[in-house]
Design a protein around this motif. Structure first.
Motif, PDB file in Angstrom:
ATOM      1  N   GLY A   1       0.847  -1.196   0.000  1.00 17.91           N
ATOM      2  CA  GLY A   1       0.000   0.000   0.000  1.00 17.91           C
ATOM      3  C   GLY A   1       0.878   1.239   0.000  1.00 17.91           C
ATOM      4  N   ILE A   2       0.263   2.402   0.139  1.00 22.46           N
ATOM      5  CA  ILE A   2       1.016   3.654   0.248  1.00 22.46           C
ATOM      6  C   ILE A   2       0.524   4.398   1.484  1.00 22.46           C
ATOM      7  CG2 ILE A   2       1.481   5.914  -0.805  1.00 22.46           C
ATOM      8  CD1 ILE A   2       1.285   4.620  -3.535  1.00 22.46           C
ATOM      9  N   GLY A   3       1.463   4.842   2.303  1.00 18.78           N
ATOM     10  CA  GLY A   3       1.092   5.601   3.494  1.00 18.78           C
ATOM     11  C   GLY A   3       1.991   6.801   3.642  1.00 18.78           C
ATOM     12  N   GLY A   4       1.577   7.721   4.492  1.00 17.82           N
ATOM     13  CA  GLY A   4       2.412   8.893   4.714  1.00 17.82           C
ATOM     14  C   GLY A   4       2.144   9.484   6.081  1.00 17.82           C
ATOM     15  N   ALA A   5       3.177  10.071   6.659  1.00 13.93           N
ATOM     16  CA  ALA A   5       3.065  10.712   7.966  1.00 13.93           C
ATOM     17  C   ALA A   5       3.664  12.103   7.892  1.00 13.93           C
ATOM     18  CB  ALA A   5       3.806   9.892   9.020  1.00 13.93           C
ATOM     19  N   LEU A   6       3.101  12.996   8.696  1.00 15.95           N
ATOM     20  CA  LEU A   6       3.715  14.309   8.917  1.00 15.95           C
ATOM     21  C   LEU A   6       4.208  14.335  10.351  1.00 15.95           C
ATOM     22  CD1 LEU A   6       1.217  16.966   7.514  1.00 15.95           C
ATOM     23  CD2 LEU A   6       3.374  16.187   6.499  1.00 15.95           C
ATOM     24  N   ILE A   7       5.470  14.687  10.535  1.00 20.76           N
ATOM     25  CA  ILE A   7       6.011  14.822  11.885  1.00 20.76           C
ATOM     26  C   ILE A   7       6.289  16.306  12.083  1.00 20.76           C
ATOM     27  CG2 ILE A   7       7.750  14.022  13.518  1.00 20.76           C
ATOM     28  CD1 ILE A   7       6.081  11.755  12.261  1.00 20.76           C
ATOM     29  N   ILE A   8       5.520  16.924  12.965  1.00 19.89           N
ATOM     30  CA  ILE A   8       5.661  18.365  13.182  1.00 19.89           C
ATOM     31  C   ILE A   8       6.062  18.614  14.625  1.00 19.89           C
ATOM     32  CG2 ILE A   8       4.473  20.599  13.119  1.00 19.89           C
ATOM     33  CD1 ILE A   8       3.102  19.766  10.633  1.00 19.89           C
ATOM     34  N   ASN A   9       7.168  19.327  14.800  1.00 15.88           N
ATOM     35  CA  ASN A   9       7.743  19.562  16.131  1.00 15.88           C
ATOM     36  C   ASN A   9       7.894  18.258  16.915  1.00 15.88           C
ATOM     37  OD1 ASN A   9       7.950  22.331  15.653  1.00 15.88           O
ATOM     38  ND2 ASN A   9       5.829  22.663  16.279  1.00 15.88           N
ATOM     39  N   GLY A  10       8.314  17.216  16.224  1.00 16.88           N
ATOM     40  CA  GLY A  10       8.636  15.964  16.893  1.00 16.88           C
ATOM     41  C   GLY A  10       7.481  15.035  17.192  1.00 16.88           C
ATOM     42  N   ALA A  11       6.297  15.369  16.732  1.00 16.79           N
ATOM     43  CA  ALA A  11       5.141  14.499  16.996  1.00 16.79           C
ATOM     44  C   ALA A  11       4.387  14.210  15.701  1.00 16.79           C
ATOM     45  CB  ALA A  11       4.212  15.154  18.006  1.00 16.79           C
ATOM     46  N   PRO A  12       3.936  12.974  15.520  1.00 15.30           N
ATOM     47  CA  PRO A  12       3.112  12.677  14.345  1.00 15.30           C
ATOM     48  C   PRO A  12       1.804  13.463  14.415  1.00 15.30           C
ATOM     49  CG  PRO A  12       3.856  10.642  15.418  1.00 15.30           C
ATOM     50  CD  PRO A  12       4.150  11.777  16.362  1.00 15.30           C
ATOM     51  N   VAL A  13       1.411  14.067  13.313  1.00 14.99           N
ATOM     52  CA  VAL A  13       0.139  14.788  13.240  1.00 14.99           C
ATOM     53  C   VAL A  13      -1.014  13.783  13.225  1.00 14.99           C
ATOM     54  CG1 VAL A  13      -1.317  16.197  11.718  1.00 14.99           C
ATOM     55  CG2 VAL A  13       1.088  16.809  12.089  1.00 14.99           C
ATOM     56  N   HIS A  14      -1.982  13.995  14.099  1.00 18.97           N
ATOM     57  CA  HIS A  14      -3.189  13.169  14.084  1.00 18.97           C
ATOM     58  C   HIS A  14      -4.387  13.937  13.537  1.00 18.97           C
ATOM     59  CE1 HIS A  14      -0.784  10.576  16.772  1.00 18.97           C
ATOM     60  NE2 HIS A  14      -1.389   9.660  16.059  1.00 18.97           N
ATOM     61  N   GLY A  15      -4.723  15.058  14.181  1.00 23.56           N
ATOM     62  CA  GLY A  15      -5.871  15.830  13.712  1.00 23.56           C
ATOM     63  C   GLY A  15      -7.145  15.015  13.797  1.00 23.56           C
ATOM     64  N   LEU A  16      -7.909  15.015  12.742  1.00 23.82           N
ATOM     65  CA  LEU A  16      -9.197  14.314  12.726  1.00 23.82           C
ATOM     66  C   LEU A  16      -9.022  12.839  13.069  1.00 23.82           C
ATOM     67  CD1 LEU A  16     -12.235  14.483  12.050  1.00 23.82           C
ATOM     68  CD2 LEU A  16     -11.621  13.859   9.695  1.00 23.82           C
ATOM     69  N   LEU A  17      -7.994  12.203  12.516  1.00 23.06           N
ATOM     70  CA  LEU A  17      -7.734  10.774  12.785  1.00 23.06           C
ATOM     71  C   LEU A  17      -6.227  10.570  12.641  1.00 23.06           C
ATOM     72  CD1 LEU A  17      -8.990   7.965  13.330  1.00 23.06           C
ATOM     73  CD2 LEU A  17      -8.965   7.628  10.840  1.00 23.06           C
ATOM     74  N   HIS A  18      -5.777  10.429  11.425  1.00 22.90           N
ATOM     75  CA  HIS A  18      -4.354  10.447  11.073  1.00 22.90           C
ATOM     76  C   HIS A  18      -4.316  10.577   9.566  1.00 22.90           C
ATOM     77  CE1 HIS A  18      -5.040   6.278   9.931  1.00 22.90           C
ATOM     78  NE2 HIS A  18      -5.419   5.995  11.160  1.00 22.90           N
ATOM     79  N   PRO A  19      -3.198  11.068   9.003  1.00 25.05           N
ATOM     80  CA  PRO A  19      -3.159  11.188   7.553  1.00 25.05           C
ATOM     81  C   PRO A  19      -3.393   9.825   6.883  1.00 25.05           C
ATOM     82  CG  PRO A  19      -1.372  12.446   8.517  1.00 25.05           C
ATOM     83  CD  PRO A  19      -1.978  11.634   9.638  1.00 25.05           C
ATOM     84  N   GLU A  20      -3.970   9.866   5.723  1.00 27.80           N
ATOM     85  CA  GLU A  20      -4.134   8.670   4.884  1.00 27.80           C
ATOM     86  C   GLU A  20      -3.650   9.072   3.497  1.00 27.80           C
ATOM     87  OE1 GLU A  20      -4.879   5.599   5.100  1.00 27.80           O
ATOM     88  OE2 GLU A  20      -5.664   5.367   7.141  1.00 27.80           O
ATOM     89  N   MET A  21      -2.350   9.369   3.418  1.00 25.78           N
ATOM     90  CA  MET A  21      -1.816   9.978   2.201  1.00 25.78           C
ATOM     91  C   MET A  21      -1.979   9.102   0.963  1.00 25.78           C
ATOM     92  SD  MET A  21       1.518  12.148   3.290  1.00 25.78           S
ATOM     93  CE  MET A  21       1.696  12.900   4.915  1.00 25.78           C
ATOM     94  N   GLY A  22      -2.042   7.793   1.169  1.00 24.06           N
ATOM     95  CA  GLY A  22      -2.239   6.904   0.020  1.00 24.06           C
ATOM     96  C   GLY A  22      -3.518   7.224  -0.736  1.00 24.06           C
TER      97      GLY A  22
END
Lengths: 301, 301
Positions: free
Chosen positions: B139-160
């Motif tokens: 599959g394809i996935g992606g994460a944003l790490i901002i100021n040392g923490a993974p971004v979650h927001g609404l749930l978590h990125p689903e860049m794929g």
């Protein structure tokens, strides 16, 4: 007057500069605006700074906040080389402000980041850890506000220049000088005007232009959602004032996400997830105030 | 042993679970791995937890970190309803771990967020305020790490599941059960296999499959850059091991951005901007350790 003092705010757009002074965001929102058309940098800057120098003589300004069109080069606080507005390339806000108002701190960010920040502090994104602000007008811009601060990273987001799939039958080449058919090239106000032959807001709400526009904007939001996972998306800008457009975008985002991210915000609560600016059309100038008041605070630390 | 104590790490993928224990990320990276194929939840969980219970008997585990395929529902620490792996819907990591290891804290995030976090702490994204981690495999996935923490927001990125323009002549329908021709549908390992008739990594590096693959991946990075403005993009996953693929992606990102964001990272320094994982193929399991060690620390606060 609050503890940040009197602050000047400049919303610097490609067609006009909106200037205001105040000691609170409400004073900025509700108070007098001085509006200057964006012509040559020399002429425009002279008019803008003359006005602020007069205001400063009445009540000294602790800071000037500038919400500027971009891209911005933060190393020099200038409008970057790649801006489409040729005459403004390399124009330094810091230099222009400090030459005329020696004692004022300067806060600078993109117009979009500033508007997003204002929405986070006082508008529709309050208390959200991750928020997106998208503006659709002559151009298209977007900001991510994470933990109360606009994301800069490499430079700042340039969401207008993301890529989206062309809709079937749309042969329009796109208006972006750099990328042709990026999102902005396909869906900004200028693209609407050029594709359909005359200026967008004159079309009735049921015109095919808005069906296509909502397709592209929905795809753009799908990309923002899948990449950054915002808890709320605020859509501002002149084009979003078209009746029914925001609702069409909501429906298409919901349909396109197809339940993959199982959150009510992307289903029954989509109306609370994709929203109009809480500050109406004042997000930009209030955002400039937010930048200025922060700069005034930083100065005194 | 460091102050977080002995920690168990589970990299829970769709085809296999990789388990390790250690008192530092280096021990996790270099030490013994217990690998279980991902079959039914009952069978897989029993084997995984049996192994950790044995390790816990040797040296008590302060925490278990789980880097899991998703989407994840953090309200229940479960694999969410919309996962493509039917049998795993609703399976709760918290329940399975705590039933067998009552005293261990639990840290849970997506496999991609965990790998991105590991790259930020010990790999190729150290000291970056905004970093993106993209994995291209089955599959394809992606994460944003901002100021040392993974971004979650609404749930978590689903860049794929972002959308990208189809390349001219590509009529492949896409493999995504929810979206058809989203990025993952067009460019994941499964899509490569289905489009070209057999498994990707068997193709020579000059096969047309990789030319097309690099087109789609470059467009995906353009969207990540324009939306989130990362200071570095790390590309991991099995597909990225194809010789020359990373270089093709770099060239195409540079060309497509066309100088609009005037930064050397998107021009002469693109080779330092789009990079392979600093932790090689260990990002996932080391990320699980990062989650576990953080949970152990939080527990003691």
């Amino acid at each position: 007057m609050n503890h940040e003092g009197h602050v000047g705010a400049i919303e610097a757009g490609g067609t006009k500069m909106v200037c205001a002074v105040g000691a609170s965001w409400q004073e900025i929102r509700d108070g007098e605006k001085f509006v200057v058309p964006t012509t040559s940098p020399e002429e425009t800057m002279a008019l803008v700074m003359d006005w602020f120098v007069e205001r400063d003589a009445e009540t000294p300004l602790a800071a000037i906040g500038v919400a500027s069109f971009g891209p911005i080069d933060f190393a020099t606080d200038s409008i970057a080389m790649s801006t489409p507005k040729d005459a403004w390339r390399g124009v330094s806000w810091r230099r222009h402000v400090s030459r005329r108002l020696r004692d004022a701190a300067i806060g600078l960010d993109t117009d979009t980041n500033a508007a997003g920040l204002a929405e986070w502090r006082w508008g529709a994104a309050q208390d959200r850890q991750v928020a997106a602000y998208v503006t659709v007008g002559t151009g298209i811009g977007g900001a991510l506000i994470i933990n109360g601060a606009p994301v800069h990273g490499l430079l700042h987001p340039e969401m207008g220049h993301m890529v989206v799939p062309r809709q079937r039958g749309d042969e329009f080449a796109g208006t972006c000088p750099a990328h042709g058919d990026c999102l902005e090239g396909l869906a900004c106000g200028l693209a609407v005007t050029r594709r359909w032959g005359h200026s967008g807001p004159q079309f009735p709400p049921d015109h095919a232009a808005w069906e296509l526009e909502s397709d592209y904007l929905a795809l753009a939001l799908v990309n923002i959602i899948t990449i950054a996972s915002p808890e709320v998306i605020i859509m501002g800008g002149g084009i979003m004032a078209v009746e029914g457009l925001l609702d069409r975008v909501r429906t298409k985002v919901r349909d396109r996400m197809a339940g993959y991210v199982a959150k009510e915000e992307l289903a029954s609560r989509i109306g609370e997830y994709i929203v109009a600016p809480g500050l109406g059309s004042s997000s930009g100038v209030v955002g400039a105030y937010a930048l200025g008041s922060r700069a005034a605070l930083d100065e005194r630390k």
